[in-house]
Every structure is written in C-alpha cells, then in structure tokens.
Design a protein around this motif. Sequence first.
Motif, PDB file in Angstrom:
ATOM      1  N   GLY A 152       1.156  -1.263   0.138  1.00 16.65           N
ATOM      2  CA  GLY A 152       0.174  -0.003  -0.303  1.00 16.65           C
ATOM      3  C   GLY A 152       0.687   1.308   0.412  1.00 16.65           C
ATOM      4  N   TRP A 153       2.201   1.289   0.856  1.00 12.07           N
ATOM      5  CA  TRP A 153       2.919   2.532   1.247  1.00 12.07           C
ATOM      6  C   TRP A 153       3.408   2.879  -0.355  1.00 12.07           C
ATOM      7  N   LEU A 154       3.736   1.630  -0.914  1.00  8.79           N
ATOM      8  CA  LEU A 154       4.639   1.493  -2.955  1.00  8.79           C
ATOM      9  C   LEU A 154       3.692   2.136  -3.153  1.00  8.79           C
ATOM     10  N   LYS A 155       2.317   1.655  -3.776  1.00  8.06           N
ATOM     11  CA  LYS A 155       1.196   2.188  -4.484  1.00  8.06           C
ATOM     12  C   LYS A 155       1.438   3.144  -4.525  1.00  8.06           C
ATOM     13  N   ARG A 156       1.146   4.618  -2.907  1.00  8.67           N
ATOM     14  CA  ARG A 156       0.929   5.729  -2.639  1.00  8.67           C
ATOM     15  C   ARG A 156       2.256   6.317  -3.142  1.00  8.67           C
ATOM     16  N   TYR A 157       3.104   5.855  -3.186  1.00  6.78           N
ATOM     17  CA  TYR A 157       4.740   6.748  -4.142  1.00  6.78           C
ATOM     18  C   TYR A 157       4.360   6.466  -4.897  1.00  6.78           C
ATOM     19  N   GLU A 158       3.975   5.194  -5.315  1.00 10.23           N
ATOM     20  CA  GLU A 158       3.894   6.111  -6.906  1.00 10.23           C
ATOM     21  C   GLU A 158       2.976   6.551  -7.180  1.00 10.23           C
ATOM     22  N   ILE A 159       1.997   6.427  -7.456  1.00 11.78           N
ATOM     23  CA  ILE A 159       1.210   7.519  -7.211  1.00 11.78           C
ATOM     24  C   ILE A 159       1.704   9.280  -7.379  1.00 11.78           C
ATOM     25  N   TRP A 160       2.194   9.428  -6.198  1.00  6.81           N
ATOM     26  CA  TRP A 160       2.763  10.358  -5.697  1.00  6.81           C
ATOM     27  C   TRP A 160       3.977  10.858  -6.994  1.00  6.81           C
ATOM     28  N   ARG A 162       3.779   9.952  -9.975  1.00  5.50           N
ATOM     29  CA  ARG A 162       3.717   9.996 -11.571  1.00  5.50           C
ATOM     30  C   ARG A 162       2.956  11.638 -10.680  1.00  5.50           C
ATOM     31  N   LYS A 163       2.248  12.433 -10.015  1.00 10.80           N
ATOM     32  CA  LYS A 163       1.864  13.852  -9.608  1.00 10.80           C
ATOM     33  C   LYS A 163       2.807  14.257  -9.964  1.00 10.80           C
ATOM     34  N   GLN A 164       3.939  14.314  -9.404  1.00  8.04           N
ATOM     35  CA  GLN A 164       5.226  15.415 -10.239  1.00  8.04           C
ATOM     36  C   GLN A 164       5.813  15.040 -11.331  1.00  8.04           C
ATOM     37  N   GLY A 165       5.093  14.719 -11.786  1.00  5.94           N
ATOM     38  CA  GLY A 165       5.769  14.629 -13.375  1.00  5.94           C
ATOM     39  C   GLY A 165       6.556  14.315 -13.952  1.00  5.94           C
ATOM     40  N   MET A 166       7.271  12.964 -12.848  1.00  2.56           N
ATOM     41  CA  MET A 166       8.287  12.117 -13.327  1.00  2.56           C
ATOM     42  C   MET A 166       7.944  10.929 -14.505  1.00  2.56           C
ATOM     43  N   SER A 167       8.724  10.958 -15.094  1.00  5.59           N
ATOM     44  CA  SER A 167       8.928   9.291 -16.417  1.00  5.59           C
ATOM     45  C   SER A 167       8.730   8.274 -15.974  1.00  5.59           C
ATOM     46  N   GLU A 168       7.960   7.766 -16.676  1.00  6.89           N
ATOM     47  CA  GLU A 168       8.572   5.889 -15.879  1.00  6.89           C
ATOM     48  C   GLU A 168      10.008   5.692 -15.688  1.00  6.89           C
ATOM     49  N   ASN A 169      10.979   6.001 -17.018  1.00  8.08           N
ATOM     50  CA  ASN A 169      11.836   5.084 -16.096  1.00  8.08           C
ATOM     51  C   ASN A 169      12.796   6.012 -15.105  1.00  8.08           C
ATOM     52  N   THR A 170      12.521   7.065 -14.574  1.00 11.49           N
ATOM     53  CA  THR A 170      12.308   8.010 -13.519  1.00 11.49           C
ATOM     54  C   THR A 170      12.019   6.932 -11.770  1.00 11.49           C
ATOM     55  N   ILE A 171      10.680   6.700 -12.160  1.00 15.47           N
ATOM     56  CA  ILE A 171       9.753   6.710 -10.990  1.00 15.47           C
ATOM     57  C   ILE A 171      10.294   4.325 -11.440  1.00 15.47           C
ATOM     58  N   GLY A 172      10.851   3.888 -12.096  1.00 15.67           N
ATOM     59  CA  GLY A 172      11.935   2.902 -11.847  1.00 15.67           C
ATOM     60  C   GLY A 172      13.435   2.824 -11.496  1.00 15.67           C
ATOM     61  N   ILE A 173      13.677   3.487 -11.894  1.00 20.00           N
ATOM     62  CA  ILE A 173      14.965   4.052 -11.139  1.00 20.00           C
ATOM     63  C   ILE A 173      14.484   3.875  -9.387  1.00 20.00           C
ATOM     64  N   TYR A 201       4.379  -6.764  -5.364  1.00 19.63           N
ATOM     65  CA  TYR A 201       5.065  -5.526  -5.643  1.00 19.63           C
ATOM     66  C   TYR A 201       6.426  -5.374  -7.124  1.00 19.63           C
ATOM     67  N   LYS A 202       5.680  -5.586  -8.500  1.00 21.09           N
ATOM     68  CA  LYS A 202       6.429  -5.245  -9.073  1.00 21.09           C
ATOM     69  C   LYS A 202       7.224  -4.545  -9.636  1.00 21.09           C
ATOM     70  N   VAL A 203       8.385  -4.147  -9.904  1.00 24.07           N
ATOM     71  CA  VAL A 203       9.248  -3.560 -10.056  1.00 24.07           C
ATOM     72  C   VAL A 203       9.477  -2.937 -11.347  1.00 24.07           C
ATOM     73  N   SER A 204       9.704  -4.180 -12.098  1.00 29.23           N
ATOM     74  CA  SER A 204       9.673  -4.480 -13.211  1.00 29.23           C
ATOM     75  C   SER A 204       8.709  -3.503 -14.256  1.00 29.23           C
ATOM     76  N   LYS A 205       7.524  -4.053 -13.595  1.00 37.39           N
ATOM     77  CA  LYS A 205       6.468  -3.210 -14.647  1.00 37.39           C
ATOM     78  C   LYS A 205       6.387  -1.458 -14.879  1.00 37.39           C
TER      79      LYS A 205
END
Length: 401
Positions: A152-160, A162-173, A201-205
């Motif tokens: 749940g924490w990881l999903k909230r962090y991912e959503i946050w 994305r709202k900061q305008g991060m690219s997919e690869n930056t989020i992956g890093i 929670y799969k980081v590979s996605k």
Amino acid sequence: MTTVEVVCYKYKPLRNGELPLKIRVTKDRKVRYVSLGVSTKPEHWDFKKNQPKADCPNREYIEKLIANRISEIKAEIVELKAEDKEFTATILVQSISKGSKASTVSDIFLEHIEFLREMKRTGYLLSIRQTYNSMLKFCGSLDIPFSEIECGWLKRYEIWLRKQGMSENTIGIRFRNLRMIYNLAIEKGVVKKELYPFDSYKVSKLHEETAKRAITKEDILAVLNYPLDKTDFYAQLAIHLFSFSYFMGGINFVDMAMLTSKNIVNNRLIYNRKKTGKLINLPLIDEARAIIEIYDNNSSNSYLFPILSALHKTEQMKLNRLHKVITKVNKALKQIGEELNLPIKLTTYVARHSFATVLKRAGVSTSIICESLGHSSEKITQVYLDSFEKSQIDEAMRHLK
C-alpha cells in the motif's frame, strides 16, 4: 566541559534546498556531529532560538526526535563519567553508535550513502541521494521501520511520483534504489525477509522502451563537419567531445573529462572506465589526435580537455564542474541537432550509441561490439571488447570513417 546541542547545518544544504539537522557534540574545543536523518527548509528554522518555527512541518516530531537524541547522548556522558572514563568528542560519538543497529529506513539510506561517498562512486551516490530526498519529501520523515513500507505504501508513493510529473524510467530508478536498500536492510537483519514487499509489488513493470539514441553514418558526418567558425566555446567543445567519443570507442563524457596526457601511450588511448573499472586500450586515430592537439597546452600533467583543472581538488568540486559542463555541452548539441534536422535529440551519449550502431551496420561482429550500450549492458560490452586481440578492435574501428 561537554556541550550537546542541535544545529541546523547550513554549510552543506541538500539538493532540495533543505538543511540537515545534526546534534553537535563539543568537548575540549573538538567538535563532532551526529546526524538526525531529517532536514528542514531554512525559513522553517529559528536560528536565534535554535529550534523549529511554529509553522515548520512535523515540528512536534522533530522536537521529540531532537530531545530524545540529546537525552541519549547526555545519558552516555553520565555513564562514562560514572565509570571514571576519559573520553573525547570522537570517542563519545563512537560510543553512542557502537552496537546500535541501524533500524530505520533513514539509517540504512544514510549509511549506504556514506559508504558510496567513501568509495567515490559519486554518480551512483547522487541517484541514491535523489531517491532518499524524494521519499523524504513524500512522507515527511524516513525515521520509520522498514515494516511500514508495504504494498500500500509503495502504491501511494508511485501515485505521488506520477503527480510530480516523473517519467516512467525515473520512477523505475527510484523503486529499484528503494528495493536495493530494502534488501540491504534484510542482509543486516534490520527487517524480516517475510515482510519483503517487492514479491507482490513488481518493480519490473516500471519500465518504458528507451528512446532511440543512435543516428545514421550520414547524420554523424553532418555533426562532425558542422562549421565551428561562428560558434561559441561550448558549441565548439560540444562538437569536439562528440567527435572524440565517436572515434574513440564511444568513450563517455566523464571518462573524457578525466583523461590526461598519461593516458596516451605509444599512440594508443589507455584508460580505466570510471563506472566499471575496466581497462580500455584503443588505437588513437588521426581525427581524435587532431582534436586533442586543439586543446594542448604543453603541460605533461594537464587534462586533455578544458573541463577539469587543477583547481578542482575534491570529488565534490569535480562533480559540480562536470554537471555544469555537461549541461552546457548537451544544450549546445541539442541546438545543433535541431539545426541539422536530426531525428533525435543530440547529446554526447548519442555518439556512444552511434559508434556501436555504425560498426554493426558495417558488418562488424556483435561479439566485438554490442549494438546496445545502455546502463544495463555496458559491463557486458566491455567484457566482450576486452576479450579480443588489439588487432581485431583496431580493424573494426576503421569502419567509423
């Protein structure tokens, strides 16, 4: 006389502009610091009263953290005095840390950051620090147990993110760095393996196809022959670095910046890649030598290119200078690429990819040079290059002209 007090350390601000909070221990005029693992913006700190202002986010938490840490240190001082032990500020700080297992997310992050600093892995350190600051901004404090970082924490962090305008690869890093830190915490026995959230929670996605970074040989020649008579210093340097990288095995910007006259031996360029430590040994072809001669100042110990100088003594000074120059060089290359109507944004890294692509299109064996030179394959590429005779590499590089 021993004093223990909190300080908002304004001499080394973090990249996000915040200042780290530390406990300052002073004894016999010797000063040592204990990190609290938190930071605040300068406007949220009362420097006269030496405390967070009323409008400081998480003020109560910070005040409690400061009070608890000072209390721990003073208790240790009492203990040392009770045992009639002589101690210095250094011994006191070491005594506080001795045997105390790092147990929070902040502890493990900062411990690993310090390790990377000692190993002088500045590039990777920057990536880990960015992840640390990002997570700190997300949740306010990283003085939390690893057990709080669940799906749940990881999903909230991912959503946050994305709202900061991060690219997919930056989020992956960000998530791969966090996963690495979590694995480190498991190795240290800080958190139980059963709580590991990355099985679910799969980081590979968090991955997107890397944009094309190679251009055709015709486009490369257009860049190499770009007229420099009416360009400024950084535009000229940009073309020269791009050309040198293309002709010299796709050498990257940092490695070019580090080159000195000592790296040229018997008309060959010999150096160790900063990122992998691998020894690279290539023929110094005429076009590359001509570029070096443009910047030759007849000093045996000088850098080959005007990026670093003797003034840049520390790792941090070098890192700051590299960041400044690469930004200006890539800005110049981007403008040149647009003027030449190239299909992709031109950067120094394009030369590295193009070097490999041109050789492959010329029929050079992929066992000698791999087409892909992204971060995930650089080590493999260098292993392949190192396994062949110099003559084979020399022959392959003739296809670049």
